[in-house]
Design a protein around this motif. Structure first.
Motif, PDB file in Angstrom:
ATOM      1  N   LEU A  33       0.823  -1.202   0.000  1.00 29.90           N
ATOM      2  CA  LEU A  33       0.000   0.000   0.000  1.00 29.90           C
ATOM      3  C   LEU A  33       0.859   1.254   0.000  1.00 29.90           C
ATOM      4  CD1 LEU A  33      -2.794   1.335   0.247  1.00 29.90           C
ATOM      5  CD2 LEU A  33      -2.615   1.062   2.746  1.00 29.90           C
ATOM      6  N   GLN A  34       2.040   1.173   0.634  1.00 24.63           N
ATOM      7  CA  GLN A  34       2.922   2.342   0.708  1.00 24.63           C
ATOM      8  C   GLN A  34       3.537   2.692  -0.647  1.00 24.63           C
ATOM      9  OE1 GLN A  34       3.039  -0.257   2.811  1.00 24.63           O
ATOM     10  NE2 GLN A  34       2.314   0.695   4.718  1.00 24.63           N
ATOM     11  N   GLU A  35       3.739   1.702  -1.520  1.00 27.03           N
ATOM     12  CA  GLU A  35       4.447   1.964  -2.776  1.00 27.03           C
ATOM     13  C   GLU A  35       3.638   1.709  -4.042  1.00 27.03           C
ATOM     14  OE1 GLU A  35       9.150   1.440  -1.823  1.00 27.03           O
ATOM     15  OE2 GLU A  35       8.134  -0.209  -2.814  1.00 27.03           O
ATOM     16  N   ALA A  36       2.840   0.652  -4.077  1.00 26.90           N
ATOM     17  CA  ALA A  36       2.221   0.222  -5.334  1.00 26.90           C
ATOM     18  C   ALA A  36       1.365   1.294  -5.993  1.00 26.90           C
ATOM     19  CB  ALA A  36       1.413  -1.060  -5.107  1.00 26.90           C
ATOM     20  N   PRO A  37       0.522   2.048  -5.256  1.00 24.08           N
ATOM     21  CA  PRO A  37      -0.282   3.070  -5.940  1.00 24.08           C
ATOM     22  C   PRO A  37       0.563   4.133  -6.640  1.00 24.08           C
ATOM     23  CG  PRO A  37      -1.204   2.582  -3.783  1.00 24.08           C
ATOM     24  CD  PRO A  37       0.136   1.906  -3.834  1.00 24.08           C
ATOM     25  N   ALA A  38       1.745   4.454  -6.085  1.00 32.78           N
ATOM     26  CA  ALA A  38       2.616   5.441  -6.722  1.00 32.78           C
ATOM     27  C   ALA A  38       3.340   4.848  -7.909  1.00 32.78           C
ATOM     28  CB  ALA A  38       3.619   5.983  -5.705  1.00 32.78           C
TER      29      ALA A  38
ATOM     30  N   ALA B  23      -6.284  -0.112  -3.631  1.00 29.19           N
ATOM     31  CA  ALA B  23      -5.789   1.254  -3.806  1.00 29.19           C
ATOM     32  C   ALA B  23      -4.992   1.397  -5.097  1.00 29.19           C
ATOM     33  CB  ALA B  23      -4.924   1.649  -2.604  1.00 29.19           C
ATOM     34  N   THR B  24      -4.277   0.343  -5.482  1.00 31.20           N
ATOM     35  CA  THR B  24      -3.472   0.410  -6.705  1.00 31.20           C
ATOM     36  C   THR B  24      -4.348   0.394  -7.941  1.00 31.20           C
ATOM     37  OG1 THR B  24      -1.705  -0.749  -5.531  1.00 31.20           O
ATOM     38  CG2 THR B  24      -1.525  -0.630  -7.920  1.00 31.20           C
ATOM     39  N   VAL B  25      -5.396  -0.399  -7.932  1.00 27.76           N
ATOM     40  CA  VAL B  25      -6.346  -0.394  -9.047  1.00 27.76           C
ATOM     41  C   VAL B  25      -6.962   0.993  -9.195  1.00 27.76           C
ATOM     42  CG1 VAL B  25      -8.578  -1.270  -9.834  1.00 27.76           C
ATOM     43  CG2 VAL B  25      -6.849  -2.854  -8.979  1.00 27.76           C
ATOM     44  N   GLU B  26      -7.354   1.590  -8.079  1.00 27.00           N
ATOM     45  CA  GLU B  26      -7.940   2.927  -8.130  1.00 27.00           C
ATOM     46  C   GLU B  26      -6.938   3.944  -8.651  1.00 27.00           C
ATOM     47  OE1 GLU B  26     -10.816   5.893  -7.830  1.00 27.00           O
ATOM     48  OE2 GLU B  26     -10.973   3.700  -7.833  1.00 27.00           O
ATOM     49  N   ALA B  27      -5.679   3.827  -8.225  1.00 31.85           N
ATOM     50  CA  ALA B  27      -4.647   4.757  -8.694  1.00 31.85           C
ATOM     51  C   ALA B  27      -4.401   4.593 -10.184  1.00 31.85           C
ATOM     52  CB  ALA B  27      -3.347   4.531  -7.913  1.00 31.85           C
ATOM     53  N   ALA B  28      -4.398   3.356 -10.664  1.00 31.29           N
ATOM     54  CA  ALA B  28      -4.194   3.115 -12.093  1.00 31.29           C
ATOM     55  C   ALA B  28      -5.321   3.740 -12.907  1.00 31.29           C
ATOM     56  CB  ALA B  28      -4.105   1.614 -12.360  1.00 31.29           C
ATOM     57  N   ARG B  29      -6.527   3.560 -12.453  1.00 32.21           N
ATOM     58  CA  ARG B  29      -7.675   4.112 -13.188  1.00 32.21           C
ATOM     59  C   ARG B  29      -7.657   5.636 -13.186  1.00 32.21           C
ATOM     60  NH1 ARG B  29     -13.015   2.548 -11.461  1.00 32.21           N
ATOM     61  NH2 ARG B  29     -13.634   2.758 -13.648  1.00 32.21           N
ATOM     62  N   ARG B  30      -7.286   6.224 -12.065  1.00 36.79           N
ATOM     63  CA  ARG B  30      -7.217   7.682 -12.000  1.00 36.79           C
ATOM     64  C   ARG B  30      -6.104   8.231 -12.875  1.00 36.79           C
ATOM     65  NH1 ARG B  30      -8.200   9.049  -5.543  1.00 36.79           N
ATOM     66  NH2 ARG B  30     -10.455   8.664  -5.555  1.00 36.79           N
ATOM     67  N   ALA B  31      -5.070   7.422 -13.088  1.00 36.20           N
ATOM     68  CA  ALA B  31      -3.981   7.829 -13.980  1.00 36.20           C
ATOM     69  C   ALA B  31      -4.333   7.609 -15.453  1.00 36.20           C
ATOM     70  CB  ALA B  31      -2.707   7.057 -13.637  1.00 36.20           C
ATOM     71  N   GLY B  32      -5.509   7.046 -15.704  1.00 40.98           N
ATOM     72  CA  GLY B  32      -5.914   6.784 -17.081  1.00 40.98           C
ATOM     73  C   GLY B  32      -5.326   5.521 -17.655  1.00 40.98           C
ATOM     74  N   HIS B  33      -4.931   4.582 -16.797  1.00 39.50           N
ATOM     75  CA  HIS B  33      -4.311   3.331 -17.250  1.00 39.50           C
ATOM     76  C   HIS B  33      -5.316   2.183 -17.232  1.00 39.50           C
ATOM     77  CE1 HIS B  33      -0.176   4.937 -15.708  1.00 39.50           C
ATOM     78  NE2 HIS B  33      -0.613   5.576 -16.776  1.00 39.50           N
ATOM     79  N   LEU B  34      -5.198   1.318 -18.217  1.00 43.33           N
ATOM     80  CA  LEU B  34      -5.968   0.081 -18.206  1.00 43.33           C
ATOM     81  C   LEU B  34      -5.323  -0.916 -17.245  1.00 43.33           C
ATOM     82  CD1 LEU B  34      -6.559  -0.291 -22.055  1.00 43.33           C
ATOM     83  CD2 LEU B  34      -8.176   0.575 -20.352  1.00 43.33           C
ATOM     84  N   TRP B  35      -6.067  -1.961 -16.893  1.00 39.66           N
ATOM     85  CA  TRP B  35      -5.492  -2.962 -16.004  1.00 39.66           C
ATOM     86  C   TRP B  35      -6.079  -4.335 -16.324  1.00 39.66           C
ATOM     87  CZ3 TRP B  35      -7.970  -5.497 -11.651  1.00 39.66           C
ATOM     88  CH2 TRP B  35      -9.284  -5.120 -11.433  1.00 39.66           C
ATOM     89  N   VAL B  36      -5.338  -5.369 -15.933  1.00 35.41           N
ATOM     90  CA  VAL B  36      -5.688  -6.758 -16.217  1.00 35.41           C
ATOM     91  C   VAL B  36      -5.844  -7.491 -14.889  1.00 35.41           C
ATOM     92  CG1 VAL B  36      -4.878  -8.927 -17.240  1.00 35.41           C
ATOM     93  CG2 VAL B  36      -4.503  -6.745 -18.432  1.00 35.41           C
TER      94      VAL B  36
END
Length: 319
Positions: A61-66, A91-104
């Motif tokens: 949680l401390q690193e993955a979202p960044a 939290a990382t999925v949410e950060a990826a989506r807010r950055a405009g990134h797709l995810w698998v």
């Protein structure tokens, strides 16, 4: 025609169909943020590098979202789901989506295990562009009981209805792995009857396929306004305590770039499935046992990728 590669690749129709996606993946090496199983992390990282992509790995949680903000795409594989990953994944999925990134999403071993099963079903609301799993895992997403650990107890065709349901829910595609792989998304379902039985005797081949899907998805999607920051080929971050690096200024809305396109998602899933299976065939042709197969698989991923580049280049010359 002789390329110094396995001669069958030059005439392989399945490879020819997806050669452009594979070639684009190698021309623009995507940085794939992998939250992956500890037992398969090495194969996923080295397999992506052999294919021409770049992995970065952290789950805390401390690193993955960044970290996911500097990557091109996120892969979430439940694997050996740790406490760190349980905290870090949402939290990382949410950060990826807010950055405009797709995810698998690769919902490994869901069904019998209650925590990962609940989390996987909840994460579908985050609209993964591609969900990749075996038949029992895909069935478990829609209420099935799952398999035995990471092993499927259901035929791929039995999961077609569940795959279509999940694809309808996410707006993306679903890749079901098995003896005959199935890709469901826009258009008619596609089947890939390729690969080698030895693939099932090496830990992490399914996890690696999820990574390839992510890499091909970047190549199948128009470039965003900001490319990933250059970095070292592979990063394994510490899971120890540290400062929360998540950006406080993240936008409150989800950019449209993070919304899956079902056609591109299915194209990427098909390309990755063909890539992995052809590499498995080559490795099986050269290796006698699982240990040598694992090493041969890495070479074969690069070889299939090179063949795809040459096929794509030849096609361009013909035009």
């Amino acid at each position: 025609m002789s390329w110094g590669l396995h001669p069958d690749l030059a005439e392989d129709r399945d490879l020819a169909e997806v050669a452009d996606v594979i070639a684009r993946t190698r021309r623009r090496p995507p940085l794939v943020h992998c939250i992956s199983a500890a037992v398969s992390m090495d194969l996923v990282a080295n397999g992506l590098l052999a294919a021409g992509a770049r992995p970065v790995m952290t789950e805390t949680l401390q690193e993955a979202p960044a970290v996911t903000g500097i990557a091109d795409i996120l892969l979430v594989n439940f694997g050996t789901l740790s406490t760190d990953a349980m905290d870090g994944i949402p939290a990382t999925v949410e950060a990826a989506r807010r950055a405009g990134h797709l995810w698998v999403l690769d919902p490994t071993a869901i069904g019998a295990a209650p925590i990962r099963t609940r989390m996987a079903r909840e994460l579908l609301a985050g609209r993964p562009a591609v969900v990749r799993g075996n038949a029992s895992e895909i069935l478990a997403l829609t209420g099935g009981g799952g398999g035995r650990g990471a092993d499927s107890e259901d035929p791929v065709e039995d999961a077609r209805g569940a795959a279509e349901t999940v694809a309808g829910q996410t707006g993306g595609a679903v890749a079901v792995s098995g003896r005959v792989d199935l890709v469901v998304g826009a258009g008619e379902p596609r089947r890939v009857a390729r690969g080698d039985p030895m693939m099932a005797r090496v830990t992490g081949t399914g996890c690696l396929l999820g990574g390839l899907v992510a890499a091909c998805l970047v190549a199948s999607t128009p470039a965003s306004t900001s490319d990933s920051t250059p970095g070292s080929p592979a990063i394994a971050a510490s899971s120890g305590p540290g400062t929360d690096l998540a950006a406080e200024s993240a936008p409150t809305t989800v950019p449209s770039a993070s919304v899956p396109d079902p056609t591109r998602a299915a194209t990427a899933a098909l390309a990755a499935t063909v890539w992995m299976n052809l590499a498995g065939e080559l490795a099986g042709w050269r290796a006698a046992r699982p240990g040598s197969f694992r090493m041969a698989l890495l070479d074969a991923l690069d070889e299939v990728g090179e063949a795809a580049e040459r096929l794509d280049a030849d096609r361009g010359l013909e035009i």
